[in-house]
Motif scaffolding. Structure first.
Motif, PDB file in Angstrom:
ATOM      1  N   ILE A   6      21.386  24.848 -18.508  1.00 43.69           N
ATOM      2  CA  ILE A   6      21.616  25.743 -16.618  1.00 43.69           C
ATOM      3  C   ILE A   6      22.702  25.305 -15.867  1.00 43.69           C
ATOM      4  O   ILE A   6      23.543  24.442 -15.502  1.00 43.69           O
ATOM      5  CB  ILE A   6      20.536  24.341 -16.046  1.00 43.69           C
ATOM      6  N   VAL A   7      22.972  26.287 -15.835  1.00 43.31           N
ATOM      7  CA  VAL A   7      23.967  26.487 -14.941  1.00 43.31           C
ATOM      8  C   VAL A   7      24.536  27.290 -13.701  1.00 43.31           C
ATOM      9  O   VAL A   7      25.151  27.096 -13.296  1.00 43.31           O
ATOM     10  CB  VAL A   7      25.276  27.737 -15.584  1.00 43.31           C
ATOM     11  N   ARG A   8      22.907  27.406 -13.345  1.00 47.60           N
ATOM     12  CA  ARG A   8      23.132  27.698 -11.993  1.00 47.60           C
ATOM     13  C   ARG A   8      21.575  27.481 -10.961  1.00 47.60           C
ATOM     14  O   ARG A   8      20.499  27.525 -12.110  1.00 47.60           O
ATOM     15  CB  ARG A   8      22.673  29.190 -11.015  1.00 47.60           C
ATOM     16  N   ILE A   9      21.421  26.894  -9.938  1.00 47.61           N
ATOM     17  CA  ILE A   9      19.820  26.224  -9.227  1.00 47.61           C
ATOM     18  C   ILE A   9      20.176  27.310  -8.192  1.00 47.61           C
ATOM     19  O   ILE A   9      20.608  27.492  -7.513  1.00 47.61           O
ATOM     20  CB  ILE A   9      20.161  24.624  -9.700  1.00 47.61           C
ATOM     21  N   GLN A  48      23.857  27.064  -6.041  1.00 50.36           N
ATOM     22  CA  GLN A  48      24.893  25.678  -6.534  1.00 50.36           C
ATOM     23  C   GLN A  48      25.045  25.838  -8.427  1.00 50.36           C
ATOM     24  O   GLN A  48      23.693  26.092  -9.087  1.00 50.36           O
ATOM     25  CB  GLN A  48      24.783  24.636  -6.203  1.00 50.36           C
ATOM     26  N   ILE A  49      26.253  26.365  -7.988  1.00 55.07           N
ATOM     27  CA  ILE A  49      26.768  26.351  -9.825  1.00 55.07           C
ATOM     28  C   ILE A  49      26.770  24.589 -10.517  1.00 55.07           C
ATOM     29  O   ILE A  49      26.622  23.473  -9.842  1.00 55.07           O
ATOM     30  CB  ILE A  49      28.528  26.328 -10.164  1.00 55.07           C
ATOM     31  N   THR A 129      15.477  28.920 -11.585  1.00 57.18           N
ATOM     32  CA  THR A 129      15.288  29.305  -9.680  1.00 57.18           C
ATOM     33  C   THR A 129      13.744  29.328  -9.661  1.00 57.18           C
ATOM     34  O   THR A 129      12.907  29.223 -10.380  1.00 57.18           O
ATOM     35  CB  THR A 129      15.111  31.306  -9.662  1.00 57.18           C
ATOM     36  N   PHE A 130      13.880  27.880  -8.243  1.00 59.67           N
ATOM     37  CA  PHE A 130      12.668  28.415  -7.458  1.00 59.67           C
ATOM     38  C   PHE A 130      12.115  29.724  -6.568  1.00 59.67           C
ATOM     39  O   PHE A 130      13.033  29.828  -6.223  1.00 59.67           O
ATOM     40  CB  PHE A 130      12.564  27.036  -6.707  1.00 59.67           C
ATOM     41  N   PHE A 150      12.790  30.201 -14.977  1.00 58.99           N
ATOM     42  CA  PHE A 150      14.133  30.129 -16.565  1.00 58.99           C
ATOM     43  C   PHE A 150      14.237  31.520 -16.928  1.00 58.99           C
ATOM     44  O   PHE A 150      13.638  32.060 -17.184  1.00 58.99           O
ATOM     45  CB  PHE A 150      13.390  28.875 -16.699  1.00 58.99           C
ATOM     46  N   GLU A 151      15.610  32.018 -16.225  1.00 60.72           N
ATOM     47  CA  GLU A 151      16.066  33.539 -16.427  1.00 60.72           C
ATOM     48  C   GLU A 151      17.108  33.509 -17.494  1.00 60.72           C
ATOM     49  O   GLU A 151      18.312  32.464 -17.488  1.00 60.72           O
ATOM     50  CB  GLU A 151      16.221  34.211 -15.620  1.00 60.72           C
TER      51      GLU A 151
END
Length: 280
Positions: A6-9, A48-49, A129-130, A150-151
Motif C-alpha cells: 500500500i503506497v497511499r491512503i 498520505q503516502i 481509498t475510503f 483497493f486499486e
C-alpha cells in the motif's frame, strides 16, 4: 506469493478509521513517520503516502490487515492468498469479516501469478481509498466492505507520472528472474525495460536496418509478444506536457538511438530508459 504494498491512503468520507498493520516483516510509516505500534488513524480528508505497509499473506498472519471504524464495531480483515476457483494459480487480495468469513467476493483484486509454489514472487503497488459512492444514506451507513477500495496505484496516478515498466526477457526467464529478484532479495536477472508516460510506452530495440530509428512506441503499454510484463516502478512526475514529451523523443532522442547501435551490454533498452528518464 505476490506482495501487495500500500503506497497511499485516502479518505474521501466524513468517517474516521483505524488501519492496523498485520505483516510482521514490515514496519509501516506515513509520510516518513514510523508507526511504531502499527496503528494508522485515518481521519476525514486523509491523503498520505505510506511506506512499509502491506496486505499480509494468509498463511503467516493472525489478524490480517485490520480496518475498523472508530464509531462502530465493524472490522474488515484483508489478506493475500489463492482462491479455489482459480486453481491456486494467482494471488488475490481478499476481504474477510471479523470471524474470517469471505465477504464482498466480487470486489476482490487479482494481484498476479504466483511463483515458486507460492514461496516468493513480485510486488504490486496499490492504493487504499475510503469512498462511499452512495448518494442516499437514508437506509443507514454502508458496510465497511462497501467503503474500502483497493486499486492499482498506477491507475490512480496523474497522467504525467513516469513509469519504468519492467519485463522478463522471455517467458522462460520468468521463474529464474523470480528466484533471483523478488521481495526477499535482489541480485540480477534478464529483463527488458520501457518508459511509460501519458499512457504511451517507449523502448529501444535493435532493427534489421542499422540506420533505422531504434526507438519504438508500443501498441499497448505493458504488453509485448515476446517479453513478459513484470511490474511498473513510478519514477515521479514530469513537468513536460504530453506534446513536449513526444517532441523530446521524436525530435531529439530518436536520432541518437539508431537500431544498429544497439549493444546487449553497453547500449540497450535500459540505457535508453535511463537517458529518457533523466530528460523527463
Amino acid at each position: 506469493m505476490v506482495v501487495a504494498q500500500i503506497v497511499r491512503i485516502r479518505n474521501n468520507t466524513l468517517r474516521t478509521f483505524h488501519v492496523k498493520a498485520g505483516d510482521p516483516f514490515y514496519t509501516p510509516s506515513i509520510d516518513g513517520i514510523p508507526c511504531v505500534d502499527g496503528f494508522i488513524l485515518v481521519t476525514p480528508g486523509f491523503d498520505q503516502i505510506a511506506e512499509g505497509l502491506s496486505v499480509p499473506w494468509e498463511a503467516i498472519t493472525r489478524d490480517g490487515l485490520e480496518i475498523s471504524e472508530v464509531d462502530t464495531m465493524q472490522i474488515l480483515r484483508c489478506i493475500v492468498g489463492p482462491v479455489e476457483v482459480d486453481g491456486d494459480a494467482h494471488d488475490w487480495l481478499q476481504y474477510r469479516t471479523r470471524d474470517w468469513d469471505p465477504v464482498s467476493q466480487g470486489r476482490w483484486v487479482a494481484l498476479g501469478q504466483r511463483h515458486l509454489l507460492g514461496a516468493m514472487g513480485g510486488a504490486v503497488e496499490i492504493q487504499l481509498t475510503f469512498r462511499d459512492a452512495r448518494g442516499d444514506v437514508s437506509d443507514g451507513l454502508p458496510d465497511l466492505s462497501e467503503i474500502v477500495h483497493f486499486e492499482y496505484a498506477s491507475k490512480c496516478s496523474p497522467p504525467n507520472t513516469v513509469f519504468l515498466n519492467v519485463f522478463d526477457l522471455a517467458s522462460a526467464m520468468s521463474v529464474p528472474n523470480a528466484m533471483l529478484c523478488n521481495t526477499v532479495f535482489n541480485t540480477f536477472g534478464a529483463f527488458h525495460a520501457a518508459v511509460e508516460v501519458y499512457g504511451e510506452e517507449w523502448a529501444f530495440y535493435r532493427t534489421p536496418n542499422p540506420t533505422s530509428c531504434g526507438v519504438c512506441k508500443s501498441l499497448r503499454p505493458r504488453q509485448h509478444p515476446v517479453h513478459v510484463y513484470r511490474q511498473s516502478i513510478p519514477l515521479g512526475a514530469t513537468t513536460l506536457k504530453d506534446w513536449e514529451v513526444r517532441y523530446l523523443i521524436r525530435g531529439k532522442l530518436a536520432t541518437k538511438w539508431p537500431g544498429g547501435a544497439y549493444d546487449l551490454l553497453h547500449r540497450n533498452c535500459i540505457h535508453f530508459c535511463d537517458e529518457l528518464s533523466l530528460c523527463l
